[in-house]
Scaffold this active site. Sequence first.
Site, PDB file in Angstrom:
ATOM      1  N   SER A 149       1.237  -1.207   0.423  1.00  0.00           N
ATOM      2  CA  SER A 149       0.127   0.139  -0.028  1.00  0.00           C
ATOM      3  C   SER A 149       0.941   1.032  -0.075  1.00  0.00           C
ATOM      4  O   SER A 149       1.825   1.250   0.188  1.00  0.00           O
ATOM      5  CB  SER A 149      -1.209  -0.215   1.169  1.00  0.00           C
ATOM      6  OG  SER A 149      -1.494   1.378   1.185  1.00  0.00           O
ATOM      7  N   TYR A 163      -0.621  -0.468  10.167  1.00  0.00           N
ATOM      8  CA  TYR A 163      -0.323  -1.257   9.157  1.00  0.00           C
ATOM      9  C   TYR A 163       0.458  -0.338   7.860  1.00  0.00           C
ATOM     10  O   TYR A 163       0.966  -0.807   7.252  1.00  0.00           O
ATOM     11  CB  TYR A 163      -1.501  -0.334   8.572  1.00  0.00           C
ATOM     12  CG  TYR A 163      -2.333  -0.552   7.501  1.00  0.00           C
ATOM     13  CD1 TYR A 163      -3.186  -1.898   6.860  1.00  0.00           C
ATOM     14  CD2 TYR A 163      -2.170   0.657   6.375  1.00  0.00           C
ATOM     15  CE1 TYR A 163      -3.207  -1.906   5.694  1.00  0.00           C
ATOM     16  CE2 TYR A 163      -3.034   0.132   4.664  1.00  0.00           C
ATOM     17  CZ  TYR A 163      -2.787  -0.971   4.191  1.00  0.00           C
ATOM     18  OH  TYR A 163      -3.370  -1.031   3.126  1.00  0.00           O
TER      19      TYR A 163
END
Length: 269
Positions: A149, A163
Amino acid sequence: MFRLDGKVALITGLGQTSEDGWGIGAAIAMNLAQQGASIFGGNRTLAAAERTKARIEAEGGICHVQQADVTDCASVEALVNACLERHGRIDILINNVGKSEPGCPATMGEDIWDQQIDLNLKSVYLTTHFVLPIMEKQETGGAVVNVSSIAGLRYIGKPQVAYSATKAAIMQFTKATAVIYADRRVRLNTIVPGLIYTPYTRELAKRYAPGGEEAGYMKMRDDQVPMKRMGDAWDVANAALFLAADESRYITGQELVVDGGITSSTGRV
């Protein structure tokens, strides 16, 4: 070009929670199946995986699935062994599991931190732990595509430190492992999606949009992108197909960013 006839693709996180829209894992599975690959999928929820399987088979593709906990060593080993038992080989590995929980180091509980590390990062280690020795023994080697990501590259407007840390780690894990296996006919690359519209994005609207107002939340995300629109799951799936196919045979240890220009911009995030 990009045909995958005779190849077997093991994909984690290919489940689809509904028939409405396409998640990234489901789109990758469908895209690879349309190019001739036999799909073997592992997913935490079997019903969601069965939904993707049905969509692939409805178009004439080959797909088998089983329940798998990608944070558990025994479960991942069973998934890999089941794929081998059915097909006798694994040519492509797609790691597509991941989840984001909010929090900075001062506010995030240790249990949430550990869950994020296990799901987002340990899962990549476990699948490659069992699959790389198989690919190395194959005369044709193999290709691993890990989904990261842009949160692993820059701050994207939400405090989600675990994350972000895991997604950054996936990129370096992939790069280092790619060098180790570069002379063993095994390639490893990372796809780095930006803001992508999926059914999961709608769930994010319920969590983060003021008053749960979906349209405003989606417009805000569109406006963050220099192209003025989010991508979709097929944008990521097309990148995965390229990196899995033989046409990218001289590409390893790289990140393919699919973000509409966000990480090239100095604008507001």
